[in-house]
Design an enzyme around this catalytic site. Structure first.
Site, mmCIF file in Angstrom:
data_model
loop_
_atom_site.group_PDB
_atom_site.id
_atom_site.type_symbol
_atom_site.label_atom_id
_atom_site.label_comp_id
_atom_site.label_asym_id
_atom_site.label_seq_id
_atom_site.Cartn_x
_atom_site.Cartn_y
_atom_site.Cartn_z
ATOM 1 N N ASP A 1 0.831 -1.195 0.000
ATOM 2 C CA ASP A 1 0.000 0.000 0.000
ATOM 3 C C ASP A 1 0.871 1.253 0.000
ATOM 4 O OD1 ASP A 1 -2.288 -1.477 0.018
ATOM 5 O OD2 ASP A 1 -2.725 -1.207 2.143
ATOM 6 N N LYS B 1 -3.964 2.765 -2.660
ATOM 7 C CA LYS B 1 -4.868 2.688 -1.518
ATOM 8 C C LYS B 1 -4.733 3.878 -0.575
ATOM 9 C CE LYS B 1 -7.272 -0.209 -1.546
ATOM 10 N NZ LYS B 1 -8.520 -0.276 -2.350
ATOM 11 N N MET C 1 -9.887 6.798 10.060
ATOM 12 C CA MET C 1 -10.380 7.490 8.867
ATOM 13 C C MET C 1 -11.562 8.400 9.179
ATOM 14 S SD MET C 1 -10.001 4.371 6.102
ATOM 15 C CE MET C 1 -10.350 3.010 7.229
#
Length: 472
Positions: free
Chosen positions: A253, A275, A388
């Site tokens: 990633d 990502k 997030m």
């Protein structure tokens, strides 16, 4: 004497069913007995007044205790001897008697009286690694031992034992030369090794039998889903480091730091798959296809993910794809970012009398909406660790307030946990919506909400409110 040449020749003594004599009452004797207990030797201890640490060891079946002073008859049947009394006269008497009986002897901390040196030992029976400084720096030898101990898998001995069990068949079935060398190379580097080191003994034996019966077949690929941790290279697990060093392909990633990726073999192929939020360079279906394709080509593949693969890492989808394709895989956990961030900010995620539960939550779902289901957990006193959530901080705060949390509930935010650019911010739930206004926060962030956050080390934290808001 040339400085670059050893004054000793490394060797391993056979001690099975032999007697090893140790003379002494104290800590040095206890240390030698513990070391010798890792072998199949019969241990004879001459100790008239054993100290507490030694006395605890003397009840073992492997040990014969003679509760008196040393006598030359104690050397009967001995293959090695240790003088560890700490008394100069006694140790010299042990050394003299041992040499007269032609028994190699070691006098602890007296290099001039030693026929051999006791190494710092890494035991992976039947594999062993011994390190010596020839008496010049025992502490250095111990430091080297610790490094090697960390490098060698605990089940390495099981792999060696499995190889030993297959050796007669391999010598009978496989012709000498390239075919046999290729078999052993695949045995120790491929899925046989991985299954053994992971503790799946029956599976490893099946793989080894298949490899033996089909020596000309293409190597079978394997995929490891590896957690890279929050970013700091020294938070990578030992198993993850080992697997990175063995991989043919590293699919990583964008959030995995270069320093972690660099732990892979220099000739390993690196495949970046992006990502990042709002800038995905590959769909997840494409990533799954890469993993299957590379493994089907017989390669050892590491899928390197930030944090832990099983915590918001979409590992479940990759596992399903690998299973459907018949590709063997294993999961190597990593330090998930919430734990690293909490450690850096000294946030007690659970706290007696305050928080008895921890909820790992995501700030938004695949459609960008804030999921409501975890908000209820906060009302019961759980600490929330929200991934997030920076761009939807206002929605997160609204959900929590709707669930009944106080506007004064403590909040902490950690950006770039474990990295040099790490930042810590603190405030209240009422101030949390202002987090979305902070255009100076560009790294991954973790939001912590709950009464336990008040016990954190937040004295030097920045305020949650953006500088422009405070100035106004």
């Amino acid at each position: 004497m040339q400085a670059d040449r050893l004054t000793v020749f490394p060797a391993f003594h056979k001690v099975t069913e032999g007697v090893v004599l140790v003379v002494g009452d104290g800590a040095e004797t206890a240390a030698k007995v513990r070391l010798l207990s890792e072998t199949t030797a019969r241990i004879r201890v001459v100790a008239p007044a054993p100290e507490a640490d030694l006395a605890v060891l003397l009840g073992a079946d492997q040990i014969e205790h003679r509760a008196r002073g040393f006598d030359a008859a104690d050397l009967e049947g001995a293959v090695l001897a240790f003088a560890a009394s700490g008394d100069a006269a006694c140790d010299r008497a042990v050394v003299a008697a041992a040499r007269a009986s032609r028994v190699p002897v070691n006098a602890v901390d007296q290099p001039d009286l030693c026929d051999f040196f006791t190494p710092a030992l890494v035991n992976r029976a039947p594999v062993a690694v011994a390190i010596t400084s020839t008496g010049a720096g025992p502490v250095l030898a111990q430091k080297i031992r610790a490094r090697i101990e960390a490098m060698l898998p605990l089940r390495l001995g099981a792999l060696a034992a499995l190889a030993e069990s297959f050796r007669p068949a391999a010598e009978r079935v496989l012709p000498k030369g390239q075919v046999r060398r290729r078999f052993w190379a695949e045995f120790f580097d491929g899925i046989v090794s991985e299954a053994t080191l992971a503790g799946r003994a029956d599976e490893a034996r099946r793989f080894a039998s298949k490899l033996l019966n089909q020596p000309d077949s293409e190597p079978e690929g394997f995929v490891w889903l590896v957690g890279a941790g929050p970013g700091a290279a020294d938070l990578l697990t030992l198993r993850a480091q080992r697997i990175l060093g063995e991989a043919d392909v590293i699919v990583h990633d964008a959030l995995v730091p270069d320093a972690v990726i660099a732990m892979g073999r220099r000739d390993a192929r690196r495949i970046p798959v992006g990502k990042r939020k709002g800038a995905h360079s590959a769909s997840h279906a494409e990533i799954e296809a890469v993993l299957v394709r590379e493994a089907k080509a017989g390669r050892r593949v590491v899928r390197l993910k930030g944090g832990d693969p099983l915590v918001f890492g979409r590992a479940g989808e990759e596992i399903a794809a690998l299973r459907e394709a018949g590709v063997p895989f294993a999961i190597i956990p990593g330090v998930t970012s919430a734990l690293a961030a909490a450690a850096e900010a000294a946030i007690p995620l659970t706290l007696r009398g305050t928080a008895s539960a921890l909820v790992l939550a995501i700030g938004h779902d695949s459609g960008g909406a804030t999921p409501p289901d975890w908000a209820e957990s906060a009302r019961s006193g759980a600490t929330l660790a929200i991934y997030m959530g920076r761009s939807v901080a206002g929605d997160v705060a609204a959900r929590l307030l709707e669930a009944g949390l106080s506007r004064a509930t403590p909040v902490a935010v950690v950006e770039n946990a474990s990295l040099p650019a790490q930042r810590l911010l603190a405030g209240t739930l009422a101030e949390l919506p202002r987090l979305a206004e902070r255009d100076d926060l560009t790294g991954p962030t973790l939001i912590f909400v709950g009464d336990a956050v008040a016990a954190a080390g937040l004295a030097g934290a920045e305020p949650l409110s953006a500088p422009s808001v405070l100035a106004a």
